[in-house]
Design a protein around this motif. Sequence first.
Motif, PDB file in Angstrom:
ATOM      1  N   VAL A   1       0.673  -1.239  -0.076  1.00 39.16           N
ATOM      2  CA  VAL A   1      -0.121   0.109   0.007  1.00 39.16           C
ATOM      3  C   VAL A   1       0.953   1.181  -0.010  1.00 39.16           C
ATOM      4  N   SER A   2       0.592   2.035  -0.913  1.00 36.55           N
ATOM      5  CA  SER A   2       1.272   3.407  -1.014  1.00 36.55           C
ATOM      6  C   SER A   2       0.972   4.392   0.583  1.00 36.55           C
ATOM      7  N   ASP A   3       2.048   4.822   0.887  1.00 38.25           N
ATOM      8  CA  ASP A   3       1.922   5.723   2.064  1.00 38.25           C
ATOM      9  C   ASP A   3       1.419   6.872   1.692  1.00 38.25           C
ATOM     10  N   CYS A   4       1.607   7.712   0.474  1.00 35.73           N
ATOM     11  CA  CYS A   4       1.291   8.833   0.361  1.00 35.73           C
ATOM     12  C   CYS A   4       0.830   8.982  -1.109  1.00 35.73           C
ATOM     13  N   VAL A   5       0.331  10.159  -1.590  1.00 41.07           N
ATOM     14  CA  VAL A   5       0.002  10.470  -3.002  1.00 41.07           C
ATOM     15  C   VAL A   5       1.050  10.840  -3.726  1.00 41.07           C
TER      16      VAL A   5
ATOM     17  N   LEU B   1      -5.947   4.840  -6.621  1.00 35.91           N
ATOM     18  CA  LEU B   1      -6.160   4.389  -5.221  1.00 35.91           C
ATOM     19  C   LEU B   1      -4.792   4.143  -4.634  1.00 35.91           C
ATOM     20  N   GLY B   2      -3.981   3.836  -4.904  1.00 34.68           N
ATOM     21  CA  GLY B   2      -2.523   3.751  -4.307  1.00 34.68           C
ATOM     22  C   GLY B   2      -2.052   2.346  -3.669  1.00 34.68           C
ATOM     23  N   PHE B   3      -2.222   1.256  -4.611  1.00 32.41           N
ATOM     24  CA  PHE B   3      -1.422   0.098  -3.988  1.00 32.41           C
ATOM     25  C   PHE B   3      -0.955  -0.765  -4.937  1.00 32.41           C
TER      26      PHE B   3
END
Length: 432
Positions: free
Chosen positions: A159-163, A263-265
């Motif tokens: 999972v990405s920590d940030c944008v 979404l960021g993953f």
Amino acid sequence: MTVLGIVVFVLGLLFSIAWHELGHLSTAKMFGIRVPQYMVGFGPTIWSRRRGETEYGVKALPLGGYIRMIGMFPPGDDGRIEARSTSPWRGMIEDARSAAFEELQPGDENRLFYTRKPWKRVVVMFAGPFMNLVLAVVVFLGVLMGFGINTQTTTVGSVSDCVISQAEALKKGDTCPKGAPDSPAKAAGLRPGDRIVAFNGRPVQDWATLQSSIRDTVGPATIGVVRDGENLVLKADLIKNQVGKVDGRGNYVEGEYVTAGFLGFTPASGIVQQSFGQSVDRMGDMISSGVESLIALPSKVPDLWNAAFNGAEREPDSPMGVVGAARVGGEVFTLDVPAGQRVATMLMLVAGFNLSLFLFNMLPLLPLDGGHIAGALWESLRRAVAKVFRRPDPGPFDVAKLMPVAYVVAGVFVCFTLLVLVADVVNPVTLS
């Protein structure tokens, strides 16, 4: 294990060549054409046996094979009839008329290749490449449906920590800029290991569908996940962000980005068995990609030259020859993966080689099979036109008149093969 991998690949190569020539042999005999010789390989003969009127054998260099059919070309101006080889490499083209004349025997007048109807000659010449296509399809289906392939899944890998845009992420790695907001996935509570089964209330079963849905969404969304056997529904607020562009096959286009829902993953990869429909779709993509690669071969020459002689980095999509493919086959057997996946990868390599043989041999150029097919079709067209306009039958099309072109084409093939060979030796493609 490296040596074993090379040996296994060479055996697969020899079988592919023998299988190709078997297509020519069986159809030639079916139509009554005399075939004096069936050989796998080139160079000195290691083993041979005569069965009936045909000598079957194996030669020292596993770089091709051939059958020898009599009457490959119509008589020359002096009335002599000759035969020639049907080697798939066709680089060493015999003197089309004088050399093969010596092979004629009493009673062969009605067993010459050129005397057969054009459609029969098309069948004989097409049968070789077609056998490679059949083998490729069977192996591809077996691997895709039986073993499965490594593909991105709907399970969350990280999972990405940030944008952060993907372009910036490639430069900075996992480092988030100061003050960057949490990614929508992190804010929603998505965790590594979660398996996403629904997005906005719609079931998802593959990564391509999920990726498309995410990119088409900006704003509130619901995410159905399975975590430790429990079904959960998470709420996320997707935003616009710069993400990597993908082509029609779902592959990322290097260096190109688009603005879409984020979404960021990162999805996890795994071995997934494919359905028959999915396998057919993938094979269609492989054939399309193979055609594109074949068309792009001339544009690869500068990169090959630089890789071979100027120490430049070898491109990942660089063409490989038999030596390069054998080296990759050796590396396959040293991969730190289950034995079944090594076998599957080797089978995919052999299947890809057969697909390449089919596409390459279907080029409408002498001395390839496709060139002889084109000659037979042109003869059929000439005769049909003459019949419609009540003109005299023009007779068989003398493919031998195109031998100067065949020599040029063969020379280009030989030069390209040597360039690939040098690159495969001094700067080979390797598995990462």
